[in-house]
Scaffold this active site. Structure first.
Site, PDB file in Angstrom:
ATOM      1  CG  HIS A 107     -39.966   1.522  -1.298  1.00 22.13           C
ATOM      2  ND1 HIS A 107     -41.107   0.951  -0.807  1.00 22.13           N
ATOM      3  CD2 HIS A 107     -39.211   1.815  -0.218  1.00 22.13           C
ATOM      4  CE1 HIS A 107     -41.036   0.893   0.521  1.00 22.13           C
ATOM      5  NE2 HIS A 107     -39.896   1.420   0.902  1.00 22.13           N
ATOM      6  CB  SER A 176     -49.928  -3.613   4.421  1.00 22.48           C
ATOM      7  OG  SER A 176     -48.557  -3.605   3.973  1.00 22.48           O
TER       8      SER A 176
HETATM    9  N1  APR Z   1     -57.757   1.610  -2.137  1.00 27.04           N
HETATM   10  C1  APR Z   1     -56.985   1.867  -1.028  1.00 27.04           C
HETATM   11  N2  APR Z   1     -56.252   0.932  -0.385  1.00 27.04           N
HETATM   12  C2  APR Z   1     -56.321  -0.331  -0.873  1.00 27.04           C
HETATM   13  C3  APR Z   1     -57.096  -0.685  -2.001  1.00 27.04           C
HETATM   14  C4  APR Z   1     -57.826   0.348  -2.643  1.00 27.04           C
HETATM   15  N3  APR Z   1     -58.598   0.098  -3.712  1.00 27.04           N
HETATM   16  N4  APR Z   1     -56.945  -2.033  -2.217  1.00 27.04           N
HETATM   17  C5  APR Z   1     -56.091  -2.477  -1.261  1.00 27.04           C
HETATM   18  N5  APR Z   1     -55.723  -1.465  -0.450  1.00 27.04           N
HETATM   19  C6  APR Z   1     -54.827  -1.490   0.710  1.00 27.04           C
HETATM   20  C7  APR Z   1     -54.695  -2.827   1.410  1.00 27.04           C
HETATM   21  O1  APR Z   1     -55.741  -2.984   2.363  1.00 27.04           O
HETATM   22  C8  APR Z   1     -53.324  -2.689   2.071  1.00 27.04           C
HETATM   23  O2  APR Z   1     -53.427  -2.029   3.329  1.00 27.04           O
HETATM   24  O3  APR Z   1     -53.530  -1.194   0.230  1.00 27.04           O
HETATM   25  C9  APR Z   1     -52.573  -1.788   1.093  1.00 27.04           C
HETATM   26  C10 APR Z   1     -51.600  -2.564   0.227  1.00 27.04           C
HETATM   27  O4  APR Z   1     -50.574  -3.073   1.064  1.00 27.04           O
HETATM   28  P1  APR Z   1     -49.289  -3.723   0.365  1.00 27.04           P
HETATM   29  O5  APR Z   1     -49.739  -4.620  -0.747  1.00 27.04           O
HETATM   30  O6  APR Z   1     -48.438  -4.287   1.464  1.00 27.04           O
HETATM   31  O7  APR Z   1     -48.544  -2.481  -0.331  1.00 27.04           O
HETATM   32  P2  APR Z   1     -47.559  -1.453   0.363  1.00 27.04           P
HETATM   33  O8  APR Z   1     -47.980  -1.166   1.782  1.00 27.04           O
HETATM   34  O9  APR Z   1     -47.446  -0.302  -0.554  1.00 27.04           O
HETATM   35  O10 APR Z   1     -46.155  -2.264   0.382  1.00 27.04           O
HETATM   36  C11 APR Z   1     -45.047  -1.556   0.863  1.00 27.04           C
HETATM   37  O11 APR Z   1     -43.620  -3.387   0.193  1.00 27.04           O
HETATM   38  O12 APR Z   1     -43.162  -4.939  -1.419  1.00 27.04           O
HETATM   39  C12 APR Z   1     -42.737  -3.753  -0.885  1.00 27.04           C
HETATM   40  O13 APR Z   1     -41.552  -2.055  -1.941  1.00 27.04           O
HETATM   41  C13 APR Z   1     -42.801  -2.662  -1.908  1.00 27.04           C
HETATM   42  O14 APR Z   1     -43.478  -0.362  -1.639  1.00 27.04           O
HETATM   43  C14 APR Z   1     -43.851  -1.709  -1.366  1.00 27.04           C
HETATM   44  C15 APR Z   1     -43.822  -1.985   0.124  1.00 27.04           C
END
Ligand code: APR
Length: 236
Positions: A107, A176
């Site tokens: 990304h 997520s």
């Molecule tokens: N350690 C590991 N995982 C964690 C922690 C932690 N301390 N805290 C939260 N999480 C997990 C959450 O449970 C969730 O499954 O990290 C994940 C975060 O999910 P998102 O906020 O949706 O982030 P991500 O999956 O990277 O989003 C994907 O969405 O907005 C777009 O481009 C953006 O790259 C991003 C994409």
């Protein structure tokens, strides 16, 4: 000499959460405080350039104060005994700072800008964090954050899927699995025998995964070093 195991680590915002960088969809996540339509779409850049540039300036400024955590460090250390490739959805450079030498950013990258006209004209922000509004590239076009906005192509996806197809082990940390095509990478493993390890304190949707799946319900800074140590023991 026996060939090293190929381990692919697919990460999301959760791997950087323990470094103090907000995730996107947790309660205190970025999308709880900003509307995607206003800061992370091509239309937003066109219609409200100042707000988009400011949003990424603020995230870049914040990222300069963050350091890799034990999760990033354990992933980098795995390179001593395995053939490791990191595929990240994150735009921070904490994997690189921790020492990972093969990182594919699906990304984009916060510390880079690119021409609005020629996507291959990419510039490192070598010092500081600020992109000025009217900054232009050598092609004379305005520069934009080198970030994949919602609704835009993910040019690195084809490479990433080929890398996952080669994996002997797939490790998924802190995502997520809500955003496509990135999330579909878990289905690109070469067959249903490839073991998948998930490290996440939450419960991403893994219902469609048919491979042997081990969910370590821990923060990345705790769960990743645990898993890396376990795999090192098993594979040596
Ligand atoms: N350690 C590991 N995982 C964690 C922690 C932690 N301390 N805290 C939260 N999480 C997990 C959450 O449970 C969730 O499954 O990290 C994940 C975060 O999910 P998102 O906020 O949706 O982030 P991500 O999956 O990277 O989003 C994907 O969405 O907005 C777009 O481009 C953006 O790259 C991003 C994409």
């Amino acid at each position: 000499m026996e060939q090293k195991k190929r381990i692919v680590v697919f990460t999301g915002a959760g791997v950087s959460a323990d470094s103090g960088i907000a995730t996107f969809r947790d309660a205190d996540g970025l999308w709880a405080n900003y509307r995607i339509e206003e800061v992370c779409t091509p239309e937003a850049l066109k219609n409200n350039r100042a707000k988009v540039i400011e949003f990424y300036n603020l995230r870049r400024k914040e990222s300069l104060t963050k350091k890799p955590n034990e999760g990033h460090i354990a992933i980098a250390a795995m390179e001593e005994w395995a053939d490791v490739c990191v595929i990240t959805q994150n735009v921070d450079n904490l994997h690189e700072q921790a020492g990972s030498t093969r990182v594919v950013h699906l990304h984009g990258e916060l510390m880079k800008l690119r021409s609005e006209k020629d996507p291959n004209l990419i510039y490192d922000i070598n010092e500081g964090w600020e992109q000025s509004l009217d900054e232009r590239g050598e092609d004379g076009a305005l520069l934009r954050p080198h970030i994949v906005f919602f609704g835009e192509d993910v040019p690195m996806f084809a490479l990433a899927s080929r890398i996952v197809e080669q994996a002997d082990i797939l490790i998924v940390v802190g995502t997520s699995l809500a955003v496509y095509p990135a999330a579909s990478l878990v289905y690109y493993v070469r067959d249903r025998q490839v073991p998948i390890y998930l490290i996440d304190p939450g419960t991403p949707d893994t219902s469609m995964i048919r491979n042997p799946l081990t969910h370590i319900k821990e923060r990345g800074a705790v769960g990743v070093p645990q898993l890396v140590e376990k795999l090192r023991e098993e594979l040596k």
